[in-house]
Design a protein around this motif. Structure first.
Motif, PDB file in Angstrom:
ATOM      1  N   LEU A  60       0.813  -1.210   0.000  1.00  0.00           N
ATOM      2  CA  LEU A  60       0.000   0.000   0.000  1.00  0.00           C
ATOM      3  C   LEU A  60       0.850   1.264   0.000  1.00  0.00           C
ATOM      4  O   LEU A  60       0.596   2.210  -0.746  1.00  0.00           O
ATOM      5  CB  LEU A  60      -0.933  -0.007   1.203  1.00  0.00           C
ATOM      6  N   LEU A  61       1.882   1.288   0.854  1.00  0.00           N
ATOM      7  CA  LEU A  61       2.716   2.484   0.996  1.00  0.00           C
ATOM      8  C   LEU A  61       3.822   2.577  -0.051  1.00  0.00           C
ATOM      9  O   LEU A  61       4.387   3.653  -0.252  1.00  0.00           O
ATOM     10  CB  LEU A  61       3.328   2.524   2.394  1.00  0.00           C
ATOM     11  N   GLY A  62       4.145   1.447  -0.682  1.00  0.00           N
ATOM     12  CA  GLY A  62       5.225   1.459  -1.662  1.00  0.00           C
ATOM     13  C   GLY A  62       6.593   1.665  -1.042  1.00  0.00           C
ATOM     14  O   GLY A  62       7.485   2.239  -1.680  1.00  0.00           O
ATOM     15  N   LEU A  63       6.768   1.191   0.200  1.00  0.00           N
ATOM     16  CA  LEU A  63       8.035   1.339   0.917  1.00  0.00           C
ATOM     17  C   LEU A  63       8.742  -0.016   1.036  1.00  0.00           C
ATOM     18  O   LEU A  63       8.135  -1.065   0.838  1.00  0.00           O
ATOM     19  CB  LEU A  63       7.795   1.913   2.314  1.00  0.00           C
ATOM     20  N   GLU A  64      10.030   0.035   1.390  1.00  0.00           N
ATOM     21  CA  GLU A  64      10.781  -1.193   1.622  1.00  0.00           C
ATOM     22  C   GLU A  64      10.249  -1.903   2.865  1.00  0.00           C
ATOM     23  O   GLU A  64       9.793  -1.259   3.816  1.00  0.00           O
ATOM     24  CB  GLU A  64      12.268  -0.873   1.804  1.00  0.00           C
ATOM     25  N   LYS A  65      10.344  -3.230   2.849  1.00  0.00           N
ATOM     26  CA  LYS A  65       9.855  -4.029   3.963  1.00  0.00           C
ATOM     27  C   LYS A  65      10.532  -3.645   5.272  1.00  0.00           C
ATOM     28  O   LYS A  65       9.883  -3.555   6.329  1.00  0.00           O
ATOM     29  CB  LYS A  65      10.079  -5.511   3.668  1.00  0.00           C
ATOM     30  N   SER A  66      11.850  -3.391   5.205  1.00  0.00           N
ATOM     31  CA  SER A  66      12.583  -3.041   6.424  1.00  0.00           C
ATOM     32  C   SER A  66      12.113  -1.699   6.994  1.00  0.00           C
ATOM     33  O   SER A  66      12.003  -1.533   8.212  1.00  0.00           O
ATOM     34  CB  SER A  66      14.081  -2.986   6.135  1.00  0.00           C
ATOM     35  N   SER A  67      11.803  -0.746   6.108  1.00  0.00           N
ATOM     36  CA  SER A  67      11.324   0.563   6.560  1.00  0.00           C
ATOM     37  C   SER A  67       9.964   0.447   7.230  1.00  0.00           C
ATOM     38  O   SER A  67       9.713   1.066   8.272  1.00  0.00           O
ATOM     39  CB  SER A  67      11.240   1.538   5.383  1.00  0.00           C
ATOM     40  N   VAL A  68       9.095  -0.371   6.640  1.00  0.00           N
ATOM     41  CA  VAL A  68       7.765  -0.566   7.209  1.00  0.00           C
ATOM     42  C   VAL A  68       7.866  -1.276   8.554  1.00  0.00           C
ATOM     43  O   VAL A  68       7.163  -0.941   9.510  1.00  0.00           O
ATOM     44  CB  VAL A  68       6.870  -1.354   6.236  1.00  0.00           C
ATOM     45  N   SER A  69       8.760  -2.259   8.662  1.00  0.00           N
ATOM     46  CA  SER A  69       8.933  -2.992   9.917  1.00  0.00           C
ATOM     47  C   SER A  69       9.358  -2.064  11.048  1.00  0.00           C
ATOM     48  O   SER A  69       8.842  -2.144  12.167  1.00  0.00           O
ATOM     49  CB  SER A  69       9.959  -4.115   9.737  1.00  0.00           C
ATOM     50  N   ARG A  70      10.310  -1.170  10.764  1.00  0.00           N
ATOM     51  CA  ARG A  70      10.774  -0.217  11.786  1.00  0.00           C
ATOM     52  C   ARG A  70       9.646   0.726  12.188  1.00  0.00           C
ATOM     53  O   ARG A  70       9.448   1.012  13.380  1.00  0.00           O
ATOM     54  CB  ARG A  70      11.972   0.578  11.265  1.00  0.00           C
ATOM     55  N   MET A  71       8.904   1.205  11.197  1.00  0.00           N
ATOM     56  CA  MET A  71       7.814   2.132  11.489  1.00  0.00           C
ATOM     57  C   MET A  71       6.723   1.446  12.313  1.00  0.00           C
ATOM     58  O   MET A  71       6.219   2.020  13.288  1.00  0.00           O
ATOM     59  CB  MET A  71       7.210   2.649  10.181  1.00  0.00           C
ATOM     60  N   VAL A  72       6.358   0.223  11.958  1.00  0.00           N
ATOM     61  CA  VAL A  72       5.327  -0.517  12.689  1.00  0.00           C
ATOM     62  C   VAL A  72       5.765  -0.746  14.127  1.00  0.00           C
ATOM     63  O   VAL A  72       4.975  -0.585  15.070  1.00  0.00           O
ATOM     64  CB  VAL A  72       5.020  -1.853  11.988  1.00  0.00           C
ATOM     65  N   ARG A  73       7.018  -1.097  14.318  1.00  0.00           N
ATOM     66  CA  ARG A  73       7.522  -1.336  15.669  1.00  0.00           C
ATOM     67  C   ARG A  73       7.405  -0.078  16.522  1.00  0.00           C
ATOM     68  O   ARG A  73       6.998  -0.134  17.694  1.00  0.00           O
ATOM     69  CB  ARG A  73       8.972  -1.806  15.614  1.00  0.00           C
ATOM     70  N   LYS A  74       7.736   1.082  15.933  1.00  0.00           N
ATOM     71  CA  LYS A  74       7.651   2.332  16.686  1.00  0.00           C
ATOM     72  C   LYS A  74       6.203   2.683  17.029  1.00  0.00           C
ATOM     73  O   LYS A  74       5.924   3.178  18.121  1.00  0.00           O
ATOM     74  CB  LYS A  74       8.297   3.462  15.875  1.00  0.00           C
ATOM     75  N   LEU A  75       5.290   2.423  16.103  1.00  0.00           N
ATOM     76  CA  LEU A  75       3.887   2.722  16.374  1.00  0.00           C
ATOM     77  C   LEU A  75       3.299   1.776  17.418  1.00  0.00           C
ATOM     78  O   LEU A  75       2.446   2.173  18.213  1.00  0.00           O
ATOM     79  CB  LEU A  75       3.070   2.645  15.072  1.00  0.00           C
TER      80      LEU A  75
END
Length: 321
Positions: A60-75
């Motif tokens: 959906l966001l068109g981002l790298e998996k690693s970037s999404v993983s870091r963002m999800v962890r922070k949220l």
């Protein structure tokens, strides 16, 4: 595929950069939150879809998996989202907003709505319609290009007059779908619309009654009707509805214009419609067409308690007389 001239491309690029700056995407945080744009997008999209898997979020966001993983962890650490069991696939988990996340979502939506509303107030209604349609088409084209999807041109919407097979069921379906989402109307509302539409369509042999539909190909994506048998020589505007696919394409304005021209041609002393408070887009269309609010009252006839509103447009000939 039409070729885009260099000047047009430069204008779109310039406008895109200006929008990015004015909407705040150059800042470290967005929409009056403490979060960066990617996190704000995540919260909004989860609010729209109830829950998402990490894989779906990456797409959906068109981002790298690693970037999404870091963002999800922070949220998750911030208490905005939580992991829950994925009933469709036990090997993965779904992500959804927490109670805190829902509060953040409401704040984001409030900020964004006010921002867009304030900007749109500087435009005419025609310009607002052009902005809505243009941005929607451009965003869809960008999305299709990123995914490598061949995007066929959308069929132009045509306005047709009179009864056609399936019109009653389609009008009822569009009403039921839209108002279930908007106002939590359920079976009583759907049954009421079905009965009213069936009754009105049975009176189209009277030339003072008429119905129009917006068509995408042969599919009905909008409707409006005039019941010319109102009390005191008045007409009643009814079944004005658009499918989601027809919004932002000018169909509502075109349908309303057909109905008003019909009323003026038949010399009705006034045209009356009933709606309820909170339908701001439709209200703006009515007011631009000359309707004025004449009555408000609490009502529950549609299956939920709302503030009913009656708008009236006096016939220009009757007013002059």
């Amino acid at each position: 595929m039409p070729h885009s001239p260099p000047d047009l491309i430069n204008q779109v690029r310039s406008a895109s950069r200006l929008m990015v700056r004015e909407l705040g995407f150059m800042q470290a945080t967005l929409a009056a939150t403490d979060y960066p744009p990617s996190s704000v997008h995540t919260i909004v999209e989860m609010g729209e879809r109830s829950s998402l898997t990490a894989v779906e979020l990456v797409e959906l966001l068109g981002l790298e998996k690693s970037s999404v993983s870091r963002m999800v962890r922070k949220l998750i650490e911030a208490g905005e989202i939580e992991e829950v069991l994925n009933e469709e696939d036990a090997r993965s988990k779904k992500l959804r907003l927490t109670a805190k996340g829902m509060e953040t979502l409401r704040a984001i939506n409030s900020f964004a709505s006010e921002q867009v509303s304030a900007a749109m107030s500087h435009l005419t209604s025609e310009q607002q319609q052009a902005v809505s349609e243009g941005i929607a088409n451009y965003a869809a084209a960008l999305h299709a290009h990123r995914l490598g999807i061949a995007q066929p041109p959308s069929a132009p919407l045509n306005i047709a007059r009179g009864y056609r097979p399936g019109i009653i069921g389609r009008i009822v379906q569009m009403h039921a779908d839209y108002y279930a989402r908007l106002a939590n109307f359920g079976q009583p509302f759907e049954s009421l619309v079905a009965a009213d539409m069936a009754e009105l369509m049975g009176r189209l042999d009277n030339p003072r009654n008429e119905v129009w539909v917006a068509l995408e190909g042969q599919r009905i994506v909008g409707s409006i009707a005039i019941d010319g048998e109102g009390e005191g020589g008045e007409a009643i505007l009814r079944c004005f509805i658009l499918d989601d696919s027809a919004r932002g394409k000018g169909a509502g304005k075109r349908l309303l214009a057909q109905a008003i021209n019909f009323c003026d041609e038949h010399g009705f002393c006034a045209t009356r419609l009933w709606t309820f408070k909170g339908l701001d887009v439709a209200r703006k269309l009515y007011e631009d067409a000359g309707f004025k609010l004449e009555q408000e009252q609490d009502g529950e006839q549609w299956g939920a308690r709302v503030t009913e509103q009656c708008y009236v447009r006096r016939c220009p000939v009757a007013v002059q007389a």
